[in-house]
Design a protein around this motif. Structure first.
Motif, PDB file in Angstrom:
ATOM      1  N   LEU A  13      -4.164  -8.480  -4.585  1.00 18.24           N
ATOM      2  CA  LEU A  13      -4.622  -7.095  -4.481  1.00 18.24           C
ATOM      3  C   LEU A  13      -4.139  -6.267  -5.670  1.00 18.24           C
ATOM      4  CD1 LEU A  13      -4.073  -6.264  -0.691  1.00 18.24           C
ATOM      5  CD2 LEU A  13      -6.258  -6.496  -1.885  1.00 18.24           C
TER       6      LEU A  13
ATOM      7  N   SER B 135      -6.589  -4.499  -8.424  1.00 19.25           N
ATOM      8  CA  SER B 135      -6.635  -3.036  -8.397  1.00 19.25           C
ATOM      9  C   SER B 135      -6.959  -2.433  -9.748  1.00 19.25           C
ATOM     10  CB  SER B 135      -5.282  -2.484  -7.924  1.00 19.25           C
ATOM     11  OG  SER B 135      -4.275  -2.651  -8.929  1.00 19.25           O
TER      12      SER B 135
ATOM     13  N   THR C 213       1.827   1.968  -5.297  1.00 20.13           N
ATOM     14  CA  THR C 213       1.125   3.035  -6.013  1.00 20.13           C
ATOM     15  C   THR C 213       2.091   4.035  -6.633  1.00 20.13           C
ATOM     16  OG1 THR C 213       0.932   4.292  -3.952  1.00 20.13           O
ATOM     17  CG2 THR C 213      -0.927   2.874  -4.562  1.00 20.13           C
TER      18      THR C 213
ATOM     19  N   ARG D 148       0.809  -1.225   0.000  1.00 20.64           N
ATOM     20  CA  ARG D 148       0.000   0.000   0.000  1.00 20.64           C
ATOM     21  C   ARG D 148       0.839   1.270   0.000  1.00 20.64           C
ATOM     22  NH1 ARG D 148      -4.360  -2.207   4.513  1.00 20.64           N
ATOM     23  NH2 ARG D 148      -5.698  -3.359   3.046  1.00 20.64           N
TER      24      ARG D 148
END
Length: 210
Positions: free
Chosen positions: A188, A192, A158, A154
């Motif tokens: 994940l 995404s 990104t 996280r």
């Protein structure tokens, strides 16, 4: 360009858990991606004694960039005394735990990568607050607890630039083969909508940022 015989021989002397096929894939992918992003920053989360750092660092050197290597060097849960992957050579009498820092620095010095690798001696969460910008290549191989893996994903994934690559190690779809957290953050990433899988080498997954 491929790794030299001298580099491969040196890598074999480094402590670590990186499979040779996975290591060469790391090198090849980093070289391929970074050739399209001259001098782009690369980041490694979890370096242990520096085996993966040398694979990636050799590619980064050829592309004229820098590799930020993030690790507190106190080891993951499984590296502690009494656990399955504890190495007595890394025992730290001062803390009663382990430390890979001295061996990591020796590895980087021996590979002549001190002008390429920027060690950040801190937990992933803390390091994410001071390492700025986007990355062309990100390799996640940090703590394998769920909180640690989620932080690594996280706080860092990104920031992979469009066209850059995220690599995740120890991804085991079958629970009998290994721990779940790296597999969970891999799922994940796919869910995404920002990443697509482009290559699989054993437990190593490569995903391109869309």
């Amino acid at each position: 360009m491929s790794l030299t015989d001298d580099a491969l021989t040196y890598i074999e002397t480094i402590k670590g858990f990186m499979d040779p096929d996975e290591g060469r894939a790391l090198y090849d992918m980093a070289l391929d991606v970074l050739s399209g992003f001259p001098q782009a920053l690369s980041v490694e989360i979890g370096s242990y004694c520096g085996k993966s750092t040398v694979y990636i660092g050799e590619a980064v050197r050829q592309c004229g960039g820098l590799l930020v290597s993030v690790d507190h060097h106190y080891g993951s849960e499984e590296n502690q005394p009494g656990e399955a992957y504890f190495d007595p050579d890394l025992a730290d009498p001062e803390t009663g735990g382990m430390s890979s820092l001295a061996l990591f620095r020796r590895t980087i010095r021996g590979a002549n990568l001190e002008d390429v690798v920027v060690p950040v001696i801190a937990p992933s969460r803390m390091a994410s607050r001071v390492v700025r910008g986007d990355f062309g290549f990100l390799f996640i191989d940090g703590g394998h607890s769920m909180p640690a893996a989620l932080d690594d994903y996280r706080l860092w994934a990104t920031r992979v630039m469009t066209g850059g690559v995220l690599a995740i190690h120890d991804v085991f779809p079958n629970p009998e083969d290994g721990g779940r957290p790296p597999y969970e953050i891999y799922k994940l990433a796919l869910a995404s909508g920002f990443f697509e899988e482009i290559k699989v080498v054993k437990s190593l997954r490569f995903l391109r940022r869309l």
